[in-house]
Design an enzyme around this catalytic site. Sequence first.
Site, PDB file in Angstrom:
ATOM      1  N   LYS A  54       0.845  -1.204   0.000  1.00 52.05           N
ATOM      2  CA  LYS A  54       0.000   0.000   0.000  1.00 52.05           C
ATOM      3  C   LYS A  54       0.877   1.250   0.000  1.00 52.05           C
ATOM      4  O   LYS A  54       2.088   1.174   0.272  1.00 52.05           O
ATOM      5  CB  LYS A  54      -0.912  -0.013   1.229  1.00 52.05           C
ATOM      6  N   ARG A 153     -10.653  -0.141  14.822  1.00 53.55           N
ATOM      7  CA  ARG A 153     -10.410   0.653  13.603  1.00 53.55           C
ATOM      8  C   ARG A 153     -11.265   0.061  12.491  1.00 53.55           C
ATOM      9  O   ARG A 153     -12.360   0.516  12.249  1.00 53.55           O
ATOM     10  CB  ARG A 153      -8.920   0.670  13.261  1.00 53.55           C
ATOM     11  N   TYR A 275      14.374  30.863   8.152  1.00 50.75           N
ATOM     12  CA  TYR A 275      13.117  31.476   8.613  1.00 50.75           C
ATOM     13  C   TYR A 275      13.075  31.542  10.131  1.00 50.75           C
ATOM     14  O   TYR A 275      13.434  30.592  10.823  1.00 50.75           O
ATOM     15  CB  TYR A 275      11.922  30.635   8.150  1.00 50.75           C
ATOM     16  N   MET A 323      10.718  24.863   2.564  1.00 49.63           N
ATOM     17  CA  MET A 323       9.972  23.956   1.687  1.00 49.63           C
ATOM     18  C   MET A 323      10.903  23.125   0.812  1.00 49.63           C
ATOM     19  O   MET A 323      10.720  21.921   0.642  1.00 49.63           O
ATOM     20  CB  MET A 323       9.013  24.760   0.796  1.00 49.63           C
TER      21      MET A 323
HETATM   22  C1  LIG Z   1      -0.391  -1.485   6.975  1.00 53.31           C
HETATM   23  C2  LIG Z   1      -0.923  -2.801   7.395  1.00 53.31           C
HETATM   24  C3  LIG Z   1      -0.084  -3.921   7.452  1.00 53.31           C
HETATM   25  C4  LIG Z   1       1.426  -3.815   7.322  1.00 53.31           C
HETATM   26  O1  LIG Z   1       1.919  -3.250   8.510  1.00 53.31           O
HETATM   27  P1  LIG Z   1       3.497  -3.153   8.845  1.00 53.31           P
HETATM   28  O2  LIG Z   1       3.517  -2.745  10.272  1.00 53.31           O
HETATM   29  O3  LIG Z   1       4.037  -2.107   7.933  1.00 53.31           O
HETATM   30  O4  LIG Z   1       4.089  -4.477   8.598  1.00 53.31           O
HETATM   31  C5  LIG Z   1      -0.665  -5.159   7.706  1.00 53.31           C
HETATM   32  N1  LIG Z   1      -1.989  -5.277   7.920  1.00 53.31           N
HETATM   33  C6  LIG Z   1      -2.833  -4.213   7.916  1.00 53.31           C
HETATM   34  C7  LIG Z   1      -4.272  -4.418   8.186  1.00 53.31           C
HETATM   35  C8  LIG Z   1      -2.323  -2.938   7.671  1.00 53.31           C
HETATM   36  O5  LIG Z   1      -3.147  -1.880   7.682  1.00 53.31           O
END
Ligand SMILES: *Cc1c(COP(=O)(O)O)cnc(C)c1O
Length: 381
Positions: A54, A153, A275, A323
């Site tokens: 992802k 969640r 800045y 930036m």
């Molecule tokens: C992002 C995610 C993972 C991977 O998590 P890591 O800690 O990066 O290994 C696995 N399962 C779910 C549901 C996630 O949201």
Amino acid sequence: MVFQSAIAPNLGLVTASAAAAGATLTIDLGAIRRNYRAIAARLKPGTVCSAVVKADSYGLGAARVAPMLADAGCRHFFVAHLGEAEAIRPLLPADCAIYVLHGLMPGAEAECLAVGATPVLNNLGQIERWAALAKREGRRLPAIVQIDSGMSRLGLPPEEIDRLAAEPERLSGIDLLYVMSHLACADEPDHPASKAQLAAFEARRRLLPAAPASLAASPGILLGPDYHFDLVRPGVALYGVSPVSGVPSPVEPVVRLEARVVQVREIGPGTGVGYGHTYIAERPMRIAAISVGYADGWIRHLGNRGAGYIGEHAAPFIGRISMDSATIDVSAIPGEIPDGTPVELIGAHRTVEEVAIDAATIGYEILTNLGTRFHRIYVDA
Ligand SMILES: *Cc1c(COP(=O)(O)O)cnc(C)c1O
């Protein structure tokens, strides 16, 4: 082997050449492959190792990472959004599954099927819409069902698990590939919540039709074989970052980030830098503006914190991060510092974890924010 990246997969833009870009991000595909194999080798016998790709493989380029992992034998890939599945589907062999963690957004059912992605169904509504599509199509459709075991969640909450247990026909037409859940506190190895979630997962999944199970992401894998079940879902550990904050990575580093010196100047005592003049020179100094800023993921919290490296010499950051640029103290560095001199920000001298500590965040956030403006080099050492 060195590949120059022509396309930034998430943007469709041509990436800058080394000379045109402010910084170069080197991504070691071979290290990701070795990390995948090292993780797979430590699993309970029979456990399948998937790959979480992802967020564009945590910013490192899913279009390069996912096909490489498929070549290495990975057959199960997780993304967050359906759009991410669409992007990598054409790049993966047909026998690779792509699971969408957010499941089915209303109206996305037909697209999910057309793409050949498998939803992770997170509530009764998602289950109902996928089952309805299966009925319309007149065939069984695969899915993972996620249950909440204590993270609050995603996934079916206890009352929805009970309803599904009482009315298992809600799953008719659905091939239940896995029942999964996710741990909230696995990055703190002694946190009691992990054991509680393990017990809740065991109890709640037994209420549903029998199916293989999946619980652990990277930090959960380190908790040991009780957490491995039938499939694990590592993300960050593939990309060389410790899943447990403050603990050195058990895997090989994958990225190297090198910015460049844009301009060097001498300043006298009392001179303000950057800045807000958050840094005032107390002595004569030589300082350098370098070509990385918060728009590249070198976040503002890194102002006046940590250091870049020119060769073996540390050059501390001074003043705020802008930036597109930041300033380092090069007073202690002997000799000329020509424009364009490389400054290592992540690499042999500083890990992603160390940068994350300076930035008061976790390695995940540093990695996923590394910029799209960098010149990217993929190596397979
Ligand atoms: C992002 C995610 C993972 C991977 O998590 P890591 O800690 O990066 O290994 C696995 N399962 C779910 C549901 C996630 O949201």
